[in-house]
Write an enzyme that holds these catalytic residues in place. Sequence first.
Site, PDB file in Angstrom:
ATOM      1  N   LYS A 151       0.850  -1.186   0.000  1.00 25.96           N
ATOM      2  CA  LYS A 151       0.000   0.000   0.000  1.00 25.96           C
ATOM      3  C   LYS A 151       0.892   1.244   0.000  1.00 25.96           C
ATOM      4  CE  LYS A 151      -4.133  -1.992   0.594  1.00 25.96           C
ATOM      5  NZ  LYS A 151      -5.307  -1.801  -0.281  1.00 25.96           N
ATOM      6  N   LYS A 248     -14.849  -7.471  -5.771  1.00 30.93           N
ATOM      7  CA  LYS A 248     -15.039  -7.664  -4.336  1.00 30.93           C
ATOM      8  C   LYS A 248     -16.520  -7.868  -4.082  1.00 30.93           C
ATOM      9  CE  LYS A 248     -11.050  -4.919  -2.834  1.00 30.93           C
ATOM     10  NZ  LYS A 248     -10.585  -3.686  -2.158  1.00 30.93           N
TER      11      LYS A 248
END
EC number: 5.1.1.-
Length: 337
Positions: A151, A248
């Site tokens: 990230k 997702k």
Amino acid sequence: MRPRKLSLRIERWPLAVPFRITGHVIDAACLVSVTLDDGYHTGNGEASGVFYLGETPESIAAQIETARAPIEAGITRAQLLDVLPPGGARNAVDAALWALESQQQAIPVWRAAGLPAPRALLTTMTIGTDTPQAMAEAARALTHARALKIKLDGTAADAPRLAAIRDMRPDVPLAVDANQGWSRAHFDAMIPLLQQLGVGMLEQPFAIGADACLEHIDCPISLAADESFQDLADLPEVARRYDVVNLKLDKCGGLTRALDLATHVRDAGLSLMVGCMAGTSLAIAPAFLLGQQCDHVDLDGPIFLARDREPSVVYTDGLLHCPPQTWGHAGAPPFFR
């Protein structure tokens, strides 16, 4: 349709340590768990929702309550698509319906879905945004990881962060997730470094609605759409800008819809990734079935929890295993203990 009782519960599952991404710190998986009971069988599901679209456990629970009557009257998964919109509420109920159907038919969910028997999946393990030293140490500690997702938040620290991780773990494939946090200047500056360090994928560099420039960039690294792809209406633009779509279940509203979307994404010539929000093994189990059809798997959410739900999925040597008793029919007691 067989009537059933709907039960909802808002739950908070603390993380072992806070997890940071661009513009957001997660210290717990805050979610809604759903149970459907027909008097003989139970089905369970959970959802955290899509935080950057404003979903919360409270809003998810309230949305499910608006559909209580048809759900308890015996709605099917196909009918649910017209009753609740994409998002966490539909995902939680869809998962519970899959599990209930599995129990009623005394077959595993994968068989009810017409899928082949599932195999263990290689999943990435994610490193949250921190100092270069802390991120390198996190990479070192993930000794069992065979692929890492990093990230990065669009600041000047991104380059030393990534370099420190590659120095610590020269042995694993790397992907980078910007979570909408990069500017065009930062993108241009970072791409050569990503190439140099052997990064295989860059996920969602720009904000939703600010990624049209990707149509005119010949990027040497595979680009993945996460936030830019919510449902089928987004596919034409995404297909012009990205190489991979991150599906997702919390975004698209459950496994039923995701299996259909996977076909459309493939037909558009894009690769598939399955990802997850913060959640327990109950959220991962349906996504694990979707992952059987995906080229990239990012289903590591439960490893960040201080304590997972039981029975749980299992991570060994970088692989995700989902034992039959985790969700749906397995000749085992109900999931919640």
